[in-house]
Structure formats: C-alpha cells, structure tokens
Scaffold this active site. Structure first.
Site, short mmCIF file in Angstrom:
data_model
loop_
_atom_site.label_atom_id
_atom_site.label_comp_id
_atom_site.label_asym_id
_atom_site.label_seq_id
_atom_site.Cartn_x
_atom_site.Cartn_y
_atom_site.Cartn_z
N ASP A 266 -4.31 27.61 -62.45
CA ASP A 266 -4.98 27.31 -61.06
C ASP A 266 -4.13 27.28 -60.02
O ASP A 266 -2.83 27.17 -59.83
CB ASP A 266 -6.00 26.25 -61.02
CG ASP A 266 -5.50 25.00 -61.83
OD1 ASP A 266 -4.25 24.94 -61.87
OD2 ASP A 266 -6.13 24.00 -61.98
N ASN B 19 -13.24 13.66 -65.01
CA ASN B 19 -14.66 14.17 -65.21
C ASN B 19 -14.74 15.54 -66.17
O ASN B 19 -15.85 16.08 -66.25
CB ASN B 19 -15.25 14.72 -63.76
CG ASN B 19 -14.37 16.02 -63.27
OD1 ASN B 19 -13.56 16.57 -63.74
ND2 ASN B 19 -14.68 16.33 -62.12
N HIS C 136 -12.97 18.06 -66.36
CA HIS C 136 -12.45 19.32 -65.87
C HIS C 136 -11.21 19.94 -66.80
O HIS C 136 -10.32 19.25 -67.01
CB HIS C 136 -12.42 19.55 -64.36
CG HIS C 136 -11.09 18.98 -63.45
ND1 HIS C 136 -11.20 18.33 -62.65
CD2 HIS C 136 -9.84 19.30 -63.90
CE1 HIS C 136 -10.13 17.74 -61.99
NE2 HIS C 136 -9.33 18.51 -62.97
#
Ligand code: GLP
Length: 262
Positions: free
Chosen positions: A67, A136, A138
């Site tokens: 990313d 969370n 991800h």
C-alpha cells in the site's frame, strides 16, 4: 490456517523470516510481498541476518508493497516508498528496480492501481506475502467492510488508522496523515502463494481473535486469511491472549519440529 504462538516479538520475527526465506529459496521466480508498519520490522532485521549468513540472496528477488498513502510529496520520509527503500531494499541488498510500491502521487490513481495489478501478474504473482494487522483487523489498508474480492484501489483511511499512524508524522515533516491511500485488495492478497501474518502485543489481541477464530467477515478484513490454503499467523503471547484454541495451536506446532522449513 497455521497459528504459532511464541514467547516474544524476537522469536516471532525470527520464525517468520526463516519461513519467508524458505519460500523464496524454493521459488524459481521469487517475489516477496512487503508490508509496512512497525510489526514487520523485526522480520526485515532477521532476514538481513539470514542474507549476511549467506543462506539467502535477495539480489534477484522482486518485491511489491501492499500500500501507499495518496498525496504525500515525493521523498516524504513516511511515504511507504521511502519506508520500503530505507527498511527493506537497502538493508537487504535488493535491486531497487525490482521493487514496486503503488504510485500514490500519480495523476490518474485508478490507472496506477490497474498498472500495479498488471505488474504483479507479469511478475508471476507474489510468492510469499508478509502481513501486519491493524487494531481494527485491517491488512494492507483494507479497512473494515472492504470486499473480500477487492483488488488494488483507492481507499479512505479509517479515523482509527489515521490516529494510530499519526505517531509517524511530525509537524517538521510538513504533512499530516493523509486521508486516502492506494492498497492491494483482499482478493489481490489472497492470490499470493503463501501468507505470513505477524502480530505482537495486547493491542492486537482482539483483531487476532476475531480474524483467526471469528467468522470470515469484511468487518475483520484479516479474517479473509481463513480462505487461503497456506496462511500462517505468528503471534507473541500478548497478541494470542484472547484466542480460545491455544492448546491446539501449541500441540500442532510442537508436533512439527521442522515446520519452518516445510
Ligand atoms: C499500517 C499498514 C498495515 C499495518 C498496520 C499495522 O497502517 N498499512 O500494513 O499492518 O497499519 O501497523 P503496526 O504494525 O505499526 O501496528
């Protein structure tokens, strides 16, 4: 899914690195999937030791990062292109021309995402993908509710992620945490030949519990690993502290002394 619980972060990094090195050595066209964040840094340090020992060369290995932030000025120290260069490419002696990061500064971001998918496919796919995990759940920047079939695309960062990553950005850098990113999709990640996810610390315990023992759900994106036939989750005691089947994981690992080279 293989779940391995080890006493501390050093052992997590060491086993992950040996597993990754074995995968790369076995491949005729080795491609390493690179992750940023603090979780994989120990892996890169351990891989460096393996390279220095002469047991692995990274010189011809291709790399693809998961990313990148959108909109950071080129060369910003927290852009993932810079992080990958600093933490991975240089220390491991990789060829910078063989390592790619999504282009978060492209004029046409959608075209940059499509190009990235094409480049991974042309390289023959990722041999072994390194993953950290957000609190969370991800992976990459696939925030909760990401499609399990998603491909590389533009995403809005969750507030929790921006807050978690704010520690890396100082006023001196001249930029705050971006609001958007480009990230490989969950479908892209699941195409890798094998997956190695590492997590350390109590702050990851709930995400690990949900992703490993909860249902497959886009609410906990790392639960997508349950769909992969060769996914390994290596965690320290703190990150494993909410798992229920710990005895089973320990017995399975103990029964395979040569597991890391399987
Ligand atoms: C970052 C990265 C992820 C990483 C995660 C956890 O935002 N995009 O690839 O796994 O968040 O970061 P850390 O390892 O620092 O806890």
């Amino acid at each position: 899914m293989e779940v391995v619980i080890l006493p501390d972060a050093d052992e997590v990094a060491d086993l992950a690195a040996r597993t990754i090195a074995a995968e790369l050595r076995r491949s005729e066209r080795p491609v390493i999937g690179l992750a940023t964040g603090s979780s994989p840094l120990g892996i890169y340090a351990a891989l460096r030791r393996i390279v220095q020992s002469g047991e692995l060369s990274m010189a011809g290995v291709r790399g693809f990062a998961l990313d990148e932030y959108v909109g950071l000025p080129e060369g910003h120290p927290e852009s993932y292109a810079e992080v990958i260069r600093r933490e991975v490419v240089e220390p491991l002696g990789m060829d910078p021309a063989l390592v790619r990061v999504p282009d978060g500064a492209a004029d046409d971001l959608e075209a940059a995402c499509a190009d990235y998918e094409t480049a991974i496919a042309q390289a023959g796919g990722v041999t072994v993908q390194i993953l950290g995990i957000g609190g969370n759940g991800h992976i990459g920047f696939n925030e909760p509710t990401s499609s399990l079939a998603s491909r590389t695309r533009i995403k809005t960062l969750a507030t929790a992620t921006r807050e978690a990553n704010a520690r890396f950005f100082t006023e001196a850098d001249g930029a705050s945490v971006p609001t958007h990113c480009l990230t490989q999709g969950l479908g892209t990640i699941l195409d890798a030949g094998s997956l190695v996810l590492v997590a350390q610390g109590e702050g990851k315990a709930e995400a690990i519990r949900q992703s490993v023992e909860g249902p497959v759900s886009s609410l906990w994106p790392a639960s997508a690993l349950q769909l992969h036939p060769r996914a390994t989750v290596i965690v320290d005691e703190a990150a494993a502290s909410r798992l229920e089947l710990v005895d089973y994981y320990r017995e399975t690992f103990a029964a395979k002394p040569d597991w890391q080279l399987a």
